[in-house]
Design a protein around this motif. Structure first.
Motif, PDB file in Angstrom:
ATOM      1  N   LEU A 236       0.835  -1.202   0.000  1.00  0.00           N
ATOM      2  CA  LEU A 236       0.000   0.000   0.000  1.00  0.00           C
ATOM      3  C   LEU A 236       0.870   1.253   0.000  1.00  0.00           C
ATOM      4  O   LEU A 236       0.561   2.237  -0.691  1.00  0.00           O
ATOM      5  CB  LEU A 236      -0.924  -0.012   1.224  1.00  0.00           C
ATOM      6  CG  LEU A 236      -1.893   1.172   1.352  1.00  0.00           C
ATOM      7  CD1 LEU A 236      -2.793   1.273   0.122  1.00  0.00           C
ATOM      8  CD2 LEU A 236      -2.734   1.034   2.619  1.00  0.00           C
ATOM      9  N   GLU A 237       1.969   1.218   0.735  1.00  0.00           N
ATOM     10  CA  GLU A 237       2.871   2.365   0.760  1.00  0.00           C
ATOM     11  C   GLU A 237       3.412   2.652  -0.640  1.00  0.00           C
ATOM     12  O   GLU A 237       3.450   3.814  -1.080  1.00  0.00           O
ATOM     13  CB  GLU A 237       4.029   2.093   1.716  1.00  0.00           C
ATOM     14  CG  GLU A 237       5.062   3.222   1.741  1.00  0.00           C
ATOM     15  CD  GLU A 237       6.255   2.898   2.629  1.00  0.00           C
ATOM     16  OE1 GLU A 237       7.212   3.706   2.640  1.00  0.00           O
ATOM     17  OE2 GLU A 237       6.230   1.853   3.301  1.00  0.00           O
ATOM     18  N   GLN A 238       3.814   1.597  -1.347  1.00  0.00           N
ATOM     19  CA  GLN A 238       4.329   1.786  -2.698  1.00  0.00           C
ATOM     20  C   GLN A 238       3.255   2.333  -3.633  1.00  0.00           C
ATOM     21  O   GLN A 238       3.537   3.187  -4.479  1.00  0.00           O
ATOM     22  CB  GLN A 238       4.870   0.458  -3.228  1.00  0.00           C
ATOM     23  CG  GLN A 238       6.139  -0.003  -2.548  1.00  0.00           C
ATOM     24  CD  GLN A 238       6.515  -1.426  -2.930  1.00  0.00           C
ATOM     25  OE1 GLN A 238       5.641  -2.287  -3.112  1.00  0.00           O
ATOM     26  NE2 GLN A 238       7.802  -1.685  -3.058  1.00  0.00           N
ATOM     27  N   LEU A 239       2.019   1.862  -3.482  1.00  0.00           N
ATOM     28  CA  LEU A 239       0.931   2.362  -4.315  1.00  0.00           C
ATOM     29  C   LEU A 239       0.668   3.839  -4.057  1.00  0.00           C
ATOM     30  O   LEU A 239       0.471   4.635  -4.980  1.00  0.00           O
ATOM     31  CB  LEU A 239      -0.337   1.543  -4.057  1.00  0.00           C
ATOM     32  CG  LEU A 239      -0.319   0.106  -4.585  1.00  0.00           C
ATOM     33  CD1 LEU A 239      -1.550  -0.653  -4.086  1.00  0.00           C
ATOM     34  CD2 LEU A 239      -0.274   0.079  -6.106  1.00  0.00           C
ATOM     35  N   TRP A 240       0.677   4.240  -2.775  1.00  0.00           N
ATOM     36  CA  TRP A 240       0.465   5.655  -2.440  1.00  0.00           C
ATOM     37  C   TRP A 240       1.577   6.524  -3.036  1.00  0.00           C
ATOM     38  O   TRP A 240       1.313   7.590  -3.589  1.00  0.00           O
ATOM     39  CB  TRP A 240       0.411   5.824  -0.925  1.00  0.00           C
ATOM     40  CG  TRP A 240      -0.916   5.449  -0.330  1.00  0.00           C
ATOM     41  CD1 TRP A 240      -2.112   5.318  -0.972  1.00  0.00           C
ATOM     42  CD2 TRP A 240      -1.178   5.170   1.044  1.00  0.00           C
ATOM     43  NE1 TRP A 240      -3.101   4.969  -0.089  1.00  0.00           N
ATOM     44  CE2 TRP A 240      -2.560   4.876   1.164  1.00  0.00           C
ATOM     45  CE3 TRP A 240      -0.382   5.125   2.188  1.00  0.00           C
ATOM     46  CZ2 TRP A 240      -3.153   4.555   2.377  1.00  0.00           C
ATOM     47  CZ3 TRP A 240      -0.973   4.808   3.403  1.00  0.00           C
ATOM     48  CH2 TRP A 240      -2.347   4.527   3.495  1.00  0.00           C
ATOM     49  N   ARG A 241       2.813   6.052  -2.902  1.00  0.00           N
ATOM     50  CA  ARG A 241       3.929   6.839  -3.434  1.00  0.00           C
ATOM     51  C   ARG A 241       3.812   6.988  -4.949  1.00  0.00           C
ATOM     52  O   ARG A 241       4.056   8.076  -5.494  1.00  0.00           O
ATOM     53  CB  ARG A 241       5.256   6.186  -3.063  1.00  0.00           C
ATOM     54  CG  ARG A 241       5.591   6.262  -1.580  1.00  0.00           C
ATOM     55  CD  ARG A 241       6.967   5.696  -1.273  1.00  0.00           C
ATOM     56  NE  ARG A 241       7.249   5.677   0.138  1.00  0.00           N
ATOM     57  CZ  ARG A 241       7.669   6.737   0.847  1.00  0.00           C
ATOM     58  NH1 ARG A 241       7.873   7.899   0.201  1.00  0.00           N
ATOM     59  NH2 ARG A 241       7.898   6.639   2.130  1.00  0.00           N
ATOM     60  N   GLN A 242       3.436   5.897  -5.627  1.00  0.00           N
ATOM     61  CA  GLN A 242       3.302   5.965  -7.079  1.00  0.00           C
ATOM     62  C   GLN A 242       2.161   6.887  -7.484  1.00  0.00           C
ATOM     63  O   GLN A 242       2.270   7.647  -8.438  1.00  0.00           O
ATOM     64  CB  GLN A 242       3.061   4.561  -7.644  1.00  0.00           C
ATOM     65  CG  GLN A 242       2.979   4.502  -9.166  1.00  0.00           C
ATOM     66  CD  GLN A 242       4.269   4.939  -9.811  1.00  0.00           C
ATOM     67  OE1 GLN A 242       5.353   4.540  -9.396  1.00  0.00           O
ATOM     68  NE2 GLN A 242       4.170   5.775 -10.842  1.00  0.00           N
ATOM     69  N   GLN A 243       1.048   6.827  -6.734  1.00  0.00           N
ATOM     70  CA  GLN A 243      -0.091   7.687  -7.043  1.00  0.00           C
ATOM     71  C   GLN A 243       0.269   9.155  -6.894  1.00  0.00           C
ATOM     72  O   GLN A 243      -0.074   9.995  -7.741  1.00  0.00           O
ATOM     73  CB  GLN A 243      -1.261   7.322  -6.140  1.00  0.00           C
ATOM     74  CG  GLN A 243      -1.878   5.966  -6.443  1.00  0.00           C
ATOM     75  CD  GLN A 243      -2.683   5.415  -5.276  1.00  0.00           C
ATOM     76  OE1 GLN A 243      -2.862   6.064  -4.259  1.00  0.00           O
ATOM     77  NE2 GLN A 243      -3.158   4.177  -5.441  1.00  0.00           N
ATOM     78  N   LEU A 244       1.001   9.477  -5.827  1.00  0.00           N
ATOM     79  CA  LEU A 244       1.404  10.858  -5.616  1.00  0.00           C
ATOM     80  C   LEU A 244       2.414  11.314  -6.660  1.00  0.00           C
ATOM     81  O   LEU A 244       2.381  12.460  -7.137  1.00  0.00           O
ATOM     82  CB  LEU A 244       1.987  11.029  -4.217  1.00  0.00           C
ATOM     83  CG  LEU A 244       0.971  10.870  -3.067  1.00  0.00           C
ATOM     84  CD1 LEU A 244       1.688  10.886  -1.717  1.00  0.00           C
ATOM     85  CD2 LEU A 244      -0.075  11.973  -3.122  1.00  0.00           C
ATOM     86  N   HIS A 245       3.291  10.397  -7.039  1.00  0.00           N
ATOM     87  CA  HIS A 245       4.266  10.709  -8.086  1.00  0.00           C
ATOM     88  C   HIS A 245       3.563  11.027  -9.401  1.00  0.00           C
ATOM     89  O   HIS A 245       3.939  11.965 -10.118  1.00  0.00           O
ATOM     90  CB  HIS A 245       5.231   9.535  -8.271  1.00  0.00           C
ATOM     91  CG  HIS A 245       6.207   9.733  -9.398  1.00  0.00           C
ATOM     92  ND1 HIS A 245       7.326  10.538  -9.285  1.00  0.00           N
ATOM     93  CD2 HIS A 245       6.225   9.242 -10.683  1.00  0.00           C
ATOM     94  CE1 HIS A 245       7.991  10.542 -10.437  1.00  0.00           C
ATOM     95  NE2 HIS A 245       7.339   9.756 -11.288  1.00  0.00           N
ATOM     96  N   ASN A 246       2.502  10.267  -9.708  1.00  0.00           N
ATOM     97  CA  ASN A 246       1.780  10.467 -10.961  1.00  0.00           C
ATOM     98  C   ASN A 246       1.002  11.782 -10.989  1.00  0.00           C
ATOM     99  O   ASN A 246       0.603  12.250 -12.062  1.00  0.00           O
ATOM    100  CB  ASN A 246       0.825   9.305 -11.209  1.00  0.00           C
ATOM    101  CG  ASN A 246       1.557   7.996 -11.492  1.00  0.00           C
ATOM    102  OD1 ASN A 246       2.729   8.010 -11.865  1.00  0.00           O
ATOM    103  ND2 ASN A 246       0.878   6.875 -11.324  1.00  0.00           N
ATOM    104  N   LEU A 247       0.742  12.376  -9.805  1.00  0.00           N
ATOM    105  CA  LEU A 247       0.015  13.649  -9.743  1.00  0.00           C
ATOM    106  C   LEU A 247       0.905  14.850 -10.046  1.00  0.00           C
ATOM    107  O   LEU A 247       0.409  15.947 -10.284  1.00  0.00           O
ATOM    108  CB  LEU A 247      -0.616  13.818  -8.351  1.00  0.00           C
ATOM    109  CG  LEU A 247      -1.789  12.903  -8.025  1.00  0.00           C
ATOM    110  CD1 LEU A 247      -2.229  13.122  -6.587  1.00  0.00           C
ATOM    111  CD2 LEU A 247      -2.956  13.127  -8.980  1.00  0.00           C
ATOM    112  N   ARG A 248       2.221  14.625 -10.062  1.00  0.00           N
ATOM    113  CA  ARG A 248       3.128  15.749 -10.313  1.00  0.00           C
ATOM    114  C   ARG A 248       2.957  16.253 -11.753  1.00  0.00           C
ATOM    115  O   ARG A 248       2.786  15.457 -12.681  1.00  0.00           O
ATOM    116  CB  ARG A 248       4.581  15.298 -10.106  1.00  0.00           C
ATOM    117  CG  ARG A 248       4.915  14.979  -8.651  1.00  0.00           C
ATOM    118  CD  ARG A 248       6.342  14.503  -8.541  1.00  0.00           C
ATOM    119  NE  ARG A 248       6.695  14.175  -7.164  1.00  0.00           N
ATOM    120  CZ  ARG A 248       7.867  13.661  -6.803  1.00  0.00           C
ATOM    121  NH1 ARG A 248       8.775  13.385  -7.723  1.00  0.00           N
ATOM    122  NH2 ARG A 248       8.103  13.382  -5.532  1.00  0.00           N
ATOM    123  N   PRO A 249       3.017  17.571 -11.926  1.00  0.00           N
ATOM    124  CA  PRO A 249       2.873  18.140 -13.276  1.00  0.00           C
ATOM    125  C   PRO A 249       4.078  17.777 -14.153  1.00  0.00           C
ATOM    126  O   PRO A 249       5.152  17.511 -13.666  1.00  0.00           O
ATOM    127  CB  PRO A 249       2.794  19.632 -13.006  1.00  0.00           C
ATOM    128  CG  PRO A 249       3.450  19.843 -11.674  1.00  0.00           C
ATOM    129  CD  PRO A 249       3.180  18.589 -10.889  1.00  0.00           C
TER     130      PRO A 249
END
Length: 249
Positions: A236-249
């Protein structure tokens, strides 16, 4: 359409050194939980047996999931596939390899280490997390399966899952002459042929082990490259990090 009761052909033991030199062209398919399937059953054997670090769910690549569903549909009415293991953490692979090697060494204390290694590799692939040569179960491309009836009762396949004896060789019952042996032979033929029909290869020393997309599959089938390298079931931690990374412009 393949004759589902066609004889299982002879096949050599894997040349692991050659198989591990097969190139990998990673296709990027995601890992998926198999337990959601309505097309086959899932019974995570190592978790149920209490093996340290074994997961309570079986995961595999999306392409493996799709082919398992196809194979299940080829079975005669009243029979179902059961998935016993798929993606495997490295700690589990190491535990299985070391445990079997130690048991064989204790059973035959004077055996040559090279022979013990060969016999161990018949039933447990060499543990490896190397990007260029991962153990098959670490790619999400290898699955261990069996057959059951419509009500989920196991069929007699002639040996236990992970039994480290010649009875586990896929072709062990090919020359059976008694009724019981021929029934086992036909079940193994059925499993072998439906899995081969949808693209899997089989490990000749294990009637339950099938590969798709990994280096062992490429070695068996003559494919120019494997399409699955090392994989992970993301936390879950890895998924959250990836999701936040994908939100970057």
């Amino acid at each position: 359409m393949t004759d589902l009761l066609a004889a299982i052909p002879e096949a050599p033991e894997p040349d692991w050194a050659t198989a591990f030199r097969m190139p990998i062209v990673e296709c990027g398919e995601p890992m998926e939980a198999l337990g959601t399937s309505q097309g086959f059953l899932v019974w995570p054997a190592y978790h149920r047996l209490g093996i340290p670090n074994a997961l309570p769910e079986c995961h595999a690549r999306a392409g493996v999931f799709a082919r398992l569903l196809q194979a299940a549909k080829l079975l005669p009415d009243g029979l179902r596939l059961v998935v016993l293991d798929a993606w495997r953490p490295f700690a589990v692979q190491q535990h299985l390899y070391d445990t079997l090697y130690d048991i064989l060494r204790q059973h035959e204390p004077n055996a040559d280490p090279a022979e013990l290694t060969r016999r161990t590799r018949e039933f447990v692939a060499p543990p490896s997390t190397r990007a260029e040569a991962p153990s098959p179960h670490l790619t999400g491309g290898a699955v261990d399966i069996s057959l059951c009836d419509q009500d989920g009762r196991w069929l007699d396949m002639g040996s236990l899952f992970d039994e480290a004896t010649p009875r586990s060789y896929t072709r062990h019952y090919e020359d059976a002459t008694d009724g019981h042996g021929r029934a086992i032979r036909d079940r193994r033929r059925l499993l072998f042929n439906v899995m081969r029909e949808v693209g899997f290869s089989n490990l000749s020393s294990e009637w339950w082990h099938y590969d798709y997309g990994d280096q062992l599959w490429a070695w068996h089938t003559g494919a120019p490259a494997a399409i699955y390298g090392p994989a992970q079931v993301p936390s879950l931690e890895q998924l959250w990090r990836q999701q936040l990374h994908n939100l970057r412009p």
